[in-house]
Design a protein around this motif. Structure first.
Motif, PDB file in Angstrom:
ATOM      1  N   GLU A 206       0.810  -1.226   0.000  1.00  0.00           N
ATOM      2  CA  GLU A 206       0.000   0.000   0.000  1.00  0.00           C
ATOM      3  C   GLU A 206       0.844   1.277   0.000  1.00  0.00           C
ATOM      4  O   GLU A 206       0.357   2.344  -0.347  1.00  0.00           O
ATOM      5  CB  GLU A 206      -0.909   0.029   1.255  1.00  0.00           C
ATOM      6  N   GLU A 207       2.123   1.192   0.447  1.00  0.00           N
ATOM      7  CA  GLU A 207       2.890   2.442   0.590  1.00  0.00           C
ATOM      8  C   GLU A 207       4.196   2.498  -0.197  1.00  0.00           C
ATOM      9  O   GLU A 207       4.812   3.558  -0.299  1.00  0.00           O
ATOM     10  CB  GLU A 207       3.190   2.721   2.072  1.00  0.00           C
ATOM     11  N   VAL A 208       4.659   1.368  -0.730  1.00  0.00           N
ATOM     12  CA  VAL A 208       6.015   1.382  -1.306  1.00  0.00           C
ATOM     13  C   VAL A 208       6.161   2.321  -2.509  1.00  0.00           C
ATOM     14  O   VAL A 208       7.203   2.938  -2.702  1.00  0.00           O
ATOM     15  CB  VAL A 208       6.548  -0.027  -1.676  1.00  0.00           C
ATOM     16  N   ALA A 209       5.098   2.472  -3.305  1.00  0.00           N
ATOM     17  CA  ALA A 209       5.196   3.377  -4.465  1.00  0.00           C
ATOM     18  C   ALA A 209       5.384   4.805  -3.980  1.00  0.00           C
ATOM     19  O   ALA A 209       6.200   5.565  -4.529  1.00  0.00           O
ATOM     20  CB  ALA A 209       3.947   3.262  -5.332  1.00  0.00           C
ATOM     21  N   ASP A 210       4.648   5.178  -2.928  1.00  0.00           N
ATOM     22  CA  ASP A 210       4.745   6.552  -2.399  1.00  0.00           C
ATOM     23  C   ASP A 210       6.094   6.805  -1.748  1.00  0.00           C
ATOM     24  O   ASP A 210       6.659   7.884  -1.860  1.00  0.00           O
ATOM     25  CB  ASP A 210       3.623   6.794  -1.376  1.00  0.00           C
ATOM     26  N   MET A 211       6.627   5.799  -1.052  1.00  0.00           N
ATOM     27  CA  MET A 211       7.933   5.971  -0.395  1.00  0.00           C
ATOM     28  C   MET A 211       9.040   6.065  -1.440  1.00  0.00           C
ATOM     29  O   MET A 211       9.926   6.922  -1.349  1.00  0.00           O
ATOM     30  CB  MET A 211       8.194   4.803   0.558  1.00  0.00           C
TER      31      MET A 211
ATOM     32  N   LEU B 243      16.449   3.887  -4.309  1.00  0.00           N
ATOM     33  CA  LEU B 243      15.729   2.694  -3.854  1.00  0.00           C
ATOM     34  C   LEU B 243      16.683   1.514  -3.940  1.00  0.00           C
ATOM     35  O   LEU B 243      17.302   1.287  -4.984  1.00  0.00           O
ATOM     36  CB  LEU B 243      14.510   2.437  -4.759  1.00  0.00           C
ATOM     37  N   VAL B 244      16.823   0.763  -2.830  1.00  0.00           N
ATOM     38  CA  VAL B 244      17.714  -0.399  -2.805  1.00  0.00           C
ATOM     39  C   VAL B 244      16.868  -1.671  -2.665  1.00  0.00           C
ATOM     40  O   VAL B 244      16.083  -1.790  -1.718  1.00  0.00           O
ATOM     41  CB  VAL B 244      18.730  -0.302  -1.642  1.00  0.00           C
ATOM     42  N   LEU B 245      17.033  -2.575  -3.607  1.00  0.00           N
ATOM     43  CA  LEU B 245      16.296  -3.844  -3.583  1.00  0.00           C
ATOM     44  C   LEU B 245      17.279  -4.966  -3.293  1.00  0.00           C
ATOM     45  O   LEU B 245      18.266  -5.139  -4.013  1.00  0.00           O
ATOM     46  CB  LEU B 245      15.617  -4.090  -4.941  1.00  0.00           C
ATOM     47  N   ASN B 246      17.014  -5.723  -2.227  1.00  0.00           N
ATOM     48  CA  ASN B 246      17.932  -6.775  -1.789  1.00  0.00           C
ATOM     49  C   ASN B 246      17.126  -8.048  -1.575  1.00  0.00           C
ATOM     50  O   ASN B 246      16.193  -8.078  -0.781  1.00  0.00           O
ATOM     51  CB  ASN B 246      18.593  -6.317  -0.477  1.00  0.00           C
TER      52      ASN B 246
ATOM     53  N   SER C  53       6.500  -6.231  -3.458  1.00  0.00           N
ATOM     54  CA  SER C  53       6.864  -4.883  -2.957  1.00  0.00           C
ATOM     55  C   SER C  53       7.962  -4.289  -3.823  1.00  0.00           C
ATOM     56  O   SER C  53       7.934  -3.104  -4.172  1.00  0.00           O
ATOM     57  CB  SER C  53       7.400  -4.949  -1.526  1.00  0.00           C
ATOM     58  N   MET C  54       8.963  -5.117  -4.163  1.00  0.00           N
ATOM     59  CA  MET C  54      10.101  -4.631  -4.956  1.00  0.00           C
ATOM     60  C   MET C  54       9.643  -4.167  -6.336  1.00  0.00           C
ATOM     61  O   MET C  54      10.092  -3.145  -6.835  1.00  0.00           O
ATOM     62  CB  MET C  54      11.158  -5.732  -5.115  1.00  0.00           C
TER      63      MET C  54
END
Ligand code: ATP
Ligand code: TZP
Ligand code: MG
Ligand code: MG
Length: 270
Positions: free
Chosen positions: A50-55, A62-65, A76-77
């Motif tokens: 619900e919030e990852v796009a806004d953050m 943006l770091v994806l691990n 989410s990623m």
């Protein structure tokens, strides 16, 4: 690039205090947040669909691990990554353990296929496997590099259209044409879990203040490796526990003159 430019980028991180949005693994979350704070960035871990796009859209990077990935985090990623791409926020990818299981390999492929990744950072095996090359991997650790990592970084960067950062005893940064090697670091880093993951997030912090992904990566690697050398000296051979604490202190305290004295990197093409 020279040591002065690297120190200037570090100063920029400290002055701007960029927000770094991390979707990372459960092993390294606290260490990553503390390391980012120490270097002068502002960490946030946010995972809810619900919030990852806004953050992601208000972050500097943006770091994806994918260290402990589940379907929920993968989604989410992908949501966060599309938002970052849409808003011009650089996306840095750490394909932890790719090649160890088919699920990790498929997921890395999916992330690389659906998102525009600015920088991919991993050990030699991870970087090779992410691009579909054969390279033995046990779990999340590479062991000793088996091949030519300079050649591998250049090839993978061209194939993926991302800057490739391969770390180990020697680090390599390449966009496929321009390549740097970095020799800073300390073996104690191999005895602290999350040393690679935090590094990827620190590259995120530098990417937030400089749009050139090669420059941001080289600067982050030199600062990180030099800080590790200082921490090892301060830890006085006591062991990885003391080193881990001293490393956070060094990331916080490292100065332009430390970088001048210790910076060890070389441009090897172009
Ligand atoms: P791995 O799981 O293979 O250890 P990683 O994701 O932890 O991979 P590393 O390759 O260990 O990532 O890189 C993290 C940091 O440790 C980098 O700054 C790198 O330069 C440093 N490093 C790794 N191995 C050594 C070594 N033998 N000597 C000095 N520095 C090292
Ligand atoms: N298992 C899954 S993720 C992880 C472990 C041990 C942390 C890996 O961290 P790093 O930075 O690659 O050493
Ligand atoms: Mg390591
Ligand atoms: Mg790793």
């Amino acid at each position: 690039m020279n040591n002065y430019e690297i120190s200037s980028l570090l100063e920029k991180v400290r002055a701007i205090n960029p927000l770094v949005h991390n979707i990372t693994n459960v092993v390294v979350t606290n260490f990553t947040a503390n390391g980012l704070l120490a270097i002068g960035a502002s960490p946030v871990m946010a995972y809810a669909h619900e919030e990852v796009a806004d953050m992601a859209k208000i972050a500097g990077a943006l770091v994806l691990n994918m260290g402990t990935l589940t379907q929920k985090e993968v989604k989410s990623m992908l949501i966060a990554g599309s938002s970052a791409n849409e808003h011009g926020v650089p996306v840095i990818f750490d394909p932890v353990g790719v090649g160890a299981t088919p699920y990790r390999t498929e997921t890395a492929k999916r992330i690389l296929g659906e998102l525009n990744i600015s920088i991919i950072r991993g050990n030699a095996a991870e970087i090779a496997n992410a691009a579909g090359h054969q390279w033995e991997i046990k779990g999340v650790d590479a062991g000793e590099a088996q091949g030519n990592t300079i050649e591998l970084a250049g090839t993978v960067a061209k194939e993926l259209g991302s800057v490739a950062v391969i770390t180990g005893k020697q680090d390599v940064v390449s966009d496929g044409t321009l390549t740097y090697t970095i020799n800073n670091g300390h073996p104690y880093l191999t005895k602290v879990t999350g040393a690679g993951c935090l590094l990827t997030s620190v590259i995120g912090a530098f990417s937030a203040v400089d749009k050139d992904p090669v420059k941001a990566s080289v600067a982050a690697l030199v600062v990180y490796g030099a800080a590790a050398e200082m921490a090892a000296e301060a830890a006085n051979d006591k062991g990885p526990g003391t080193f881990q604490i001293e490393f956070l202190n060094s990331l916080y305290n490292i100065t332009a003159s430390d970088i001048e004295a210790r910076g060890s990197f070389e441009k090897i093409s172009k």
